[in-house]
Design a protein around this motif. Sequence first.
Motif, mmCIF file in Angstrom:
data_model
loop_
_atom_site.group_PDB
_atom_site.id
_atom_site.type_symbol
_atom_site.label_atom_id
_atom_site.label_comp_id
_atom_site.label_asym_id
_atom_site.label_seq_id
_atom_site.Cartn_x
_atom_site.Cartn_y
_atom_site.Cartn_z
ATOM 1 N N TRP A 126 -3.804 -0.036 21.624
ATOM 2 C CA TRP A 126 -2.589 -0.860 21.263
ATOM 3 C C TRP A 126 -2.916 -2.400 21.859
ATOM 4 C CZ3 TRP A 126 0.372 2.111 18.608
ATOM 5 C CH2 TRP A 126 0.148 3.507 18.858
ATOM 6 N N PRO A 127 -2.978 -3.065 20.794
ATOM 7 C CA PRO A 127 -2.929 -4.740 21.141
ATOM 8 C C PRO A 127 -1.841 -4.937 21.874
ATOM 9 C CG PRO A 127 -2.555 -4.470 18.792
ATOM 10 C CD PRO A 127 -2.715 -3.056 19.346
ATOM 11 N N LYS A 128 -2.148 -6.378 22.700
ATOM 12 C CA LYS A 128 -0.871 -6.670 23.605
ATOM 13 C C LYS A 128 0.423 -6.913 22.793
ATOM 14 C CE LYS A 128 -0.436 -10.299 27.155
ATOM 15 N NZ LYS A 128 -0.900 -11.595 27.832
ATOM 16 N N PRO A 129 0.379 -7.662 21.455
ATOM 17 C CA PRO A 129 1.870 -7.835 20.805
ATOM 18 C C PRO A 129 2.542 -6.347 20.716
ATOM 19 C CG PRO A 129 0.085 -8.964 19.768
ATOM 20 C CD PRO A 129 -0.721 -8.102 20.566
ATOM 21 N N ILE A 130 1.692 -5.452 20.193
ATOM 22 C CA ILE A 130 2.272 -4.005 20.130
ATOM 23 C C ILE A 130 2.680 -3.500 21.410
ATOM 24 C CG2 ILE A 130 2.194 -1.788 19.416
ATOM 25 C CD1 ILE A 130 2.187 -3.608 17.156
ATOM 26 N N MET A 131 2.059 -3.825 22.451
ATOM 27 C CA MET A 131 2.687 -3.359 23.899
ATOM 28 C C MET A 131 3.951 -4.080 24.074
ATOM 29 S SD MET A 131 0.847 -0.869 25.047
ATOM 30 C CE MET A 131 1.182 -0.939 26.624
ATOM 31 N N ARG A 189 -7.508 8.448 10.827
ATOM 32 C CA ARG A 189 -6.631 7.805 11.948
ATOM 33 C C ARG A 189 -6.752 6.377 11.700
ATOM 34 N NH1 ARG A 189 -7.901 11.463 17.623
ATOM 35 N NH2 ARG A 189 -6.229 12.955 17.187
ATOM 36 N N GLU A 190 -7.646 5.722 11.338
ATOM 37 C CA GLU A 190 -7.564 4.410 11.170
ATOM 38 C C GLU A 190 -6.341 3.868 10.248
ATOM 39 O OE1 GLU A 190 -9.281 1.812 13.184
ATOM 40 O OE2 GLU A 190 -9.550 3.886 14.077
ATOM 41 N N SER A 191 -6.439 4.462 9.352
ATOM 42 C CA SER A 191 -5.408 4.091 8.288
ATOM 43 C C SER A 191 -3.785 4.380 8.820
ATOM 44 C CB SER A 191 -5.402 4.918 6.872
ATOM 45 O OG SER A 191 -5.342 6.485 7.036
ATOM 46 N N ILE A 192 -3.851 5.520 9.649
ATOM 47 C CA ILE A 192 -2.501 5.893 10.333
ATOM 48 C C ILE A 192 -2.115 4.757 11.227
ATOM 49 C CG2 ILE A 192 -1.190 7.610 11.667
ATOM 50 C CD1 ILE A 192 -3.068 9.686 10.382
ATOM 51 N N LYS A 193 -3.287 4.278 12.014
ATOM 52 C CA LYS A 193 -3.040 3.483 13.268
ATOM 53 C C LYS A 193 -2.660 2.191 12.487
ATOM 54 C CE LYS A 193 -6.485 1.592 15.152
ATOM 55 N NZ LYS A 193 -7.848 1.487 16.087
ATOM 56 N N TYR A 194 -3.176 1.523 11.537
ATOM 57 C CA TYR A 194 -2.719 0.499 10.991
ATOM 58 C C TYR A 194 -1.343 0.488 10.361
ATOM 59 C CZ TYR A 194 -7.261 -1.392 11.642
ATOM 60 O OH TYR A 194 -8.274 -1.754 12.394
ATOM 61 N N GLN A 195 -0.866 1.532 9.792
ATOM 62 C CA GLN A 195 0.292 1.944 9.208
ATOM 63 C C GLN A 195 1.459 1.691 10.341
ATOM 64 O OE1 GLN A 195 3.450 4.035 9.562
ATOM 65 N NE2 GLN A 195 2.050 5.721 9.214
ATOM 66 N N LEU A 196 1.145 2.346 11.319
ATOM 67 C CA LEU A 196 1.819 2.371 12.688
ATOM 68 C C LEU A 196 2.021 0.898 13.284
ATOM 69 C CD1 LEU A 196 3.905 3.463 14.879
ATOM 70 C CD2 LEU A 196 1.728 4.584 16.082
ATOM 71 N N PHE A 197 1.021 0.058 13.406
ATOM 72 C CA PHE A 197 1.034 -1.111 13.867
ATOM 73 C C PHE A 197 1.887 -2.051 12.968
ATOM 74 C CE2 PHE A 197 -3.493 -1.480 16.082
ATOM 75 C CZ PHE A 197 -3.046 -0.412 17.088
ATOM 76 N N PHE A 198 1.796 -1.894 11.690
ATOM 77 C CA PHE A 198 2.560 -2.662 10.736
ATOM 78 C C PHE A 198 4.248 -2.459 10.810
ATOM 79 C CE2 PHE A 198 4.830 -3.070 6.804
ATOM 80 C CZ PHE A 198 4.501 -4.540 6.405
ATOM 81 N N LEU A 253 9.519 2.403 4.005
ATOM 82 C CA LEU A 253 9.349 3.937 4.276
ATOM 83 C C LEU A 253 9.078 4.801 2.926
ATOM 84 C CD1 LEU A 253 12.314 3.968 6.908
ATOM 85 C CD2 LEU A 253 9.731 4.158 7.352
ATOM 86 N N GLU A 254 9.799 4.352 2.129
ATOM 87 C CA GLU A 254 9.611 5.219 0.616
ATOM 88 C C GLU A 254 8.187 5.204 0.226
ATOM 89 O OE1 GLU A 254 12.486 3.192 -2.081
ATOM 90 O OE2 GLU A 254 14.054 4.681 -1.341
ATOM 91 N N LEU A 255 7.627 3.919 0.298
ATOM 92 C CA LEU A 255 6.190 3.895 0.059
ATOM 93 C C LEU A 255 5.178 4.747 1.032
ATOM 94 C CD1 LEU A 255 3.895 2.632 -1.579
ATOM 95 C CD2 LEU A 255 3.940 0.501 -0.096
ATOM 96 N N THR A 256 5.708 4.680 2.081
ATOM 97 C CA THR A 256 4.929 5.572 3.279
ATOM 98 C C THR A 256 5.022 6.958 2.886
ATOM 99 O OG1 THR A 256 5.147 3.727 4.910
ATOM 100 C CG2 THR A 256 4.532 5.926 5.622
ATOM 101 N N LEU A 257 6.186 7.365 2.514
ATOM 102 C CA LEU A 257 6.346 8.703 2.388
ATOM 103 C C LEU A 257 5.743 9.132 1.003
ATOM 104 C CD1 LEU A 257 7.675 11.332 2.681
ATOM 105 C CD2 LEU A 257 9.672 10.509 1.561
#
Length: 280
Positions: free
Chosen positions: A99-104, A145-154, A130-134
């Motif tokens: 988790w980068p500092k801004p996300i923390m 996992r990398e695509s999920i991680k960047y989606q969560l960061f966003f 959220l509609e696009l994510t679904l």
Amino acid sequence: MENELPKIDIPQDFIAGKLTTSEVLKLYTNYPCRLKAMVIAYCLRGAVEASINLVRYDVRAGDVITILPNSILQIHTISDEVEVYFLGYSSEFVEYATWPKPIMGVFYALRENAAIRLVDDDRPLVRNYLELTLESFVRGHFDDRESIKYQLFFILSAIGRRGLQHRPPREAQTTAERISKAFGELVLRHYAHERSVSFYAEKLGITPAHLSTTVRQATGKTCGEVISSMIIMEAKTRLRETDLSIQEIAYSLNFPSLSFFGKYFKRHVGVGPLEYRNGK
């Protein structure tokens, strides 16, 4: 697509779904539940009254709720018509991600403000995302996992930028509120092993009498009531959601004997642990 929210954890890194009835949410109304998973939900329609880590929230259309891992959730009331988008992340995935500092910083703010009311201009943006994510989830686009991680960061960054900055200004906390908040955070970390008010007072550098008076002044509850509520929440969750024996649960919560645990539980709940486990 109707997916179930995670009850304890989820068996895969990420899920996304849309709830169009209250049936799944009603699973959380009978007793408190500890979520190992992380859940982000956006209320499209209806209203839900819920407690997250003993803090009560009135969730309405336009609110974003973020339930961080290892939070205790209980839903009190649900309106007849409810519609919710949700994203869920397994505890294993949350532990995996760096988790980068801004996300923390966003995490810290969300622990203080689990429910965020978006301003009108931001609601279509969040809904469309959220509609696009679904849709992407259904099509299998989140397969690593990398695509999920960047989606969560966003989404966390969006909540941080678009939601937290629009919070109404909070009144300055009194000394009693600060002490009570610090006490609550300590209880969340140590309640499974420590029930002594003296332990928490020592951690805070004040006397037990001062802590007791301050917590009652700020919350209307005694320190013992706050500690007991967390222990009982955890005990209820383990009784209903695990296959642990009652003796194992008693010892895991630092009770000296099964008998002591049984009396403690019945005093606070009204029925014994076995009766509660059997749904009586």
